[in-house]
Design a protein around this motif. Structure first.
Motif, PDB file in Angstrom:
ATOM      1  N   THR A 274      12.200   2.877   7.669  1.00  0.00           N
ATOM      2  CA  THR A 274      12.248   4.284   7.283  1.00  0.00           C
ATOM      3  C   THR A 274      12.827   4.437   5.880  1.00  0.00           C
ATOM      4  N   LYS A 275      12.118   5.214   5.051  1.00  0.00           N
ATOM      5  CA  LYS A 275      12.617   5.513   3.701  1.00  0.00           C
ATOM      6  C   LYS A 275      13.758   6.534   3.791  1.00  0.00           C
ATOM      7  N   PRO A 276      14.752   6.489   2.934  1.00  0.00           N
ATOM      8  CA  PRO A 276      14.924   5.436   1.931  1.00  0.00           C
ATOM      9  C   PRO A 276      15.551   4.191   2.564  1.00  0.00           C
TER      10      PRO A 276
ATOM     11  N   VAL B 113       0.870  -1.178   0.000  1.00  0.00           N
ATOM     12  CA  VAL B 113       0.000   0.000   0.000  1.00  0.00           C
ATOM     13  C   VAL B 113       0.904   1.224   0.000  1.00  0.00           C
ATOM     14  N   GLU B 114       1.069   1.816  -1.160  1.00  0.00           N
ATOM     15  CA  GLU B 114       2.047   2.904  -1.323  1.00  0.00           C
ATOM     16  C   GLU B 114       1.572   3.800  -2.457  1.00  0.00           C
ATOM     17  N   ASP B 115       1.382   5.092  -2.174  1.00  0.00           N
ATOM     18  CA  ASP B 115       0.827   5.979  -3.200  1.00  0.00           C
ATOM     19  C   ASP B 115       1.869   6.507  -4.184  1.00  0.00           C
ATOM     20  N   GLU B 116       3.151   6.431  -3.817  1.00  0.00           N
ATOM     21  CA  GLU B 116       4.178   6.884  -4.764  1.00  0.00           C
ATOM     22  C   GLU B 116       4.492   5.740  -5.729  1.00  0.00           C
ATOM     23  N   ALA B 117       3.992   5.887  -6.947  1.00  0.00           N
ATOM     24  CA  ALA B 117       4.035   4.789  -7.922  1.00  0.00           C
ATOM     25  C   ALA B 117       5.465   4.279  -8.160  1.00  0.00           C
TER      26      ALA B 117
ATOM     27  N   LEU C 283       2.821  -1.219   4.443  1.00  0.00           N
ATOM     28  CA  LEU C 283       1.861  -0.128   4.533  1.00  0.00           C
ATOM     29  C   LEU C 283       2.562   1.211   4.689  1.00  0.00           C
ATOM     30  N   ASP C 284       2.376   2.069   3.685  1.00  0.00           N
ATOM     31  CA  ASP C 284       2.951   3.408   3.744  1.00  0.00           C
ATOM     32  C   ASP C 284       2.175   4.235   4.773  1.00  0.00           C
ATOM     33  N   TRP C 285       2.901   5.017   5.525  1.00  0.00           N
ATOM     34  CA  TRP C 285       2.276   5.857   6.556  1.00  0.00           C
ATOM     35  C   TRP C 285       1.426   6.957   5.931  1.00  0.00           C
ATOM     36  N   MET C 286       2.079   7.727   5.020  1.00  0.00           N
ATOM     37  CA  MET C 286       1.410   8.885   4.411  1.00  0.00           C
ATOM     38  C   MET C 286       0.718   8.486   3.114  1.00  0.00           C
ATOM     39  N   LEU C 287      -0.597   8.389   3.186  1.00  0.00           N
ATOM     40  CA  LEU C 287      -1.387   8.051   1.997  1.00  0.00           C
ATOM     41  C   LEU C 287      -2.373   9.185   1.751  1.00  0.00           C
TER      42      LEU C 287
HETATM   43 CA    CA Z   1       3.173   8.177   0.693  1.00  0.00          CA
END
Ligand code: CA
Length: 243
Positions: A106-108, A10-14, A54-58
């Motif tokens: 944590t990204k990256p 689940v990640e909004d940055e394609a 699961l990405d935090w910021m969606l």
């Molecule tokens: Ca995001």
């Protein structure tokens, strides 16, 4: 061959999502990509994945909120969740874990680190997934040969009962609600009634013979497999005197 573990990403940055998916595929996992909370819910409703990244910021509902709501439902509360985030603040980490995440990255991050964490979470959640043999008391189940033995005797167990027994043995002493067993053994409970579990438990007990007493019905809660269940079930007779 073992089925590839299914991973819901689940990640909004394609670009990040694609990169993760490519790496997962190369390493024997089966990823599914979704870009927001709504789509993630739909996927999980349709079929439970083995782990969720699961990405935090969606956009819209946040990953933390999503994790929290999955943890509140019987069907989804045991899904392993690994949070992905750009935040590195310690208090954010605590908040993520409080919401029910199993771990946090944590990204990256490097592919190596991601894979290591995924494997660690899967191992923790299913500690014997890599083991072929599970033993509880005198009951032994072997997933490599598909055999069940009790006190040296092989027992004939049907395929669904085998899966059910495997799950109960892997999680011995724990009480399992019918709905949770449906999810873990049948994969998805949308079209199966909980009564189905009772039918297969009955068949399993019959197949196990004396060892069937190891499966206890916990009133109002579900079922439990316990090595202790057996002792009280062995009849005291001349051949089998009380100690
Ligand atoms: Ca995001």
């Amino acid at each position: 061959m073992r089925k590839a573990p299914r991973i819901l990403v689940v990640e909004d940055e394609a670009a990040i999502a694609e990169l993760i998916a490519v790496n997962l595929r190369h390493n024997g996992f089966a990823p599914t990509l979704v870009f927001d909370a709504e789509a993630a819910r739909r996927e999980v409703d349709a079929e439970l994945p083995d782990i969720i990244l699961l990405d935090w910021m969606l956009p819209g509902e946040s990953g933390v909120s999503l994790a929290r709501s999955w943890r509140q439902h019987e069907r989804t509360k045991a899904i392993p969740i690994l949070m992905l985030t750009a935040r590195s603040d310690e208090s954010d980490k605590v908040q993520g874990l409080d919401a029910g995440a199993d771990d946090y990255i944590t990204k990256p991050f490097s592919t190596k680190e991601l894979l290591a964490r995924i494997r660690a979470v899967l191992r923790r959640r299913t500690p014997d997934a890599a083991d072929d043999t599970v033993c509880v008391g005198d009951l032994i189940l072997d997933t490599a040969t598909y055999r069940v033995n009790f006190r040296g005797q092989e027992l004939k167990v049907g395929p669904t009962e085998f899966k059910l027994l495997h799950h109960l043995m892997k999680n011995a002493e724990r009480v399992h609600a019918r709905g949770a067993l449906l999810d873990r053994v049948w994969g998805d409970h949308v079209f199966i009634e909980e009564r189905t579990v009772d039918v297969h438990i009955k068949r399993l007990r019959e197949a196990l013979g004396v060892a069937g007493a190891m499966i206890e019905t916990v009133r109002g809660a579900g079922y439990r497999l316990t090595a202790l269940g057996l002792k009280s079930a062995v009849p005291v007779s001349a051949d089998n005197p009380a100690p």
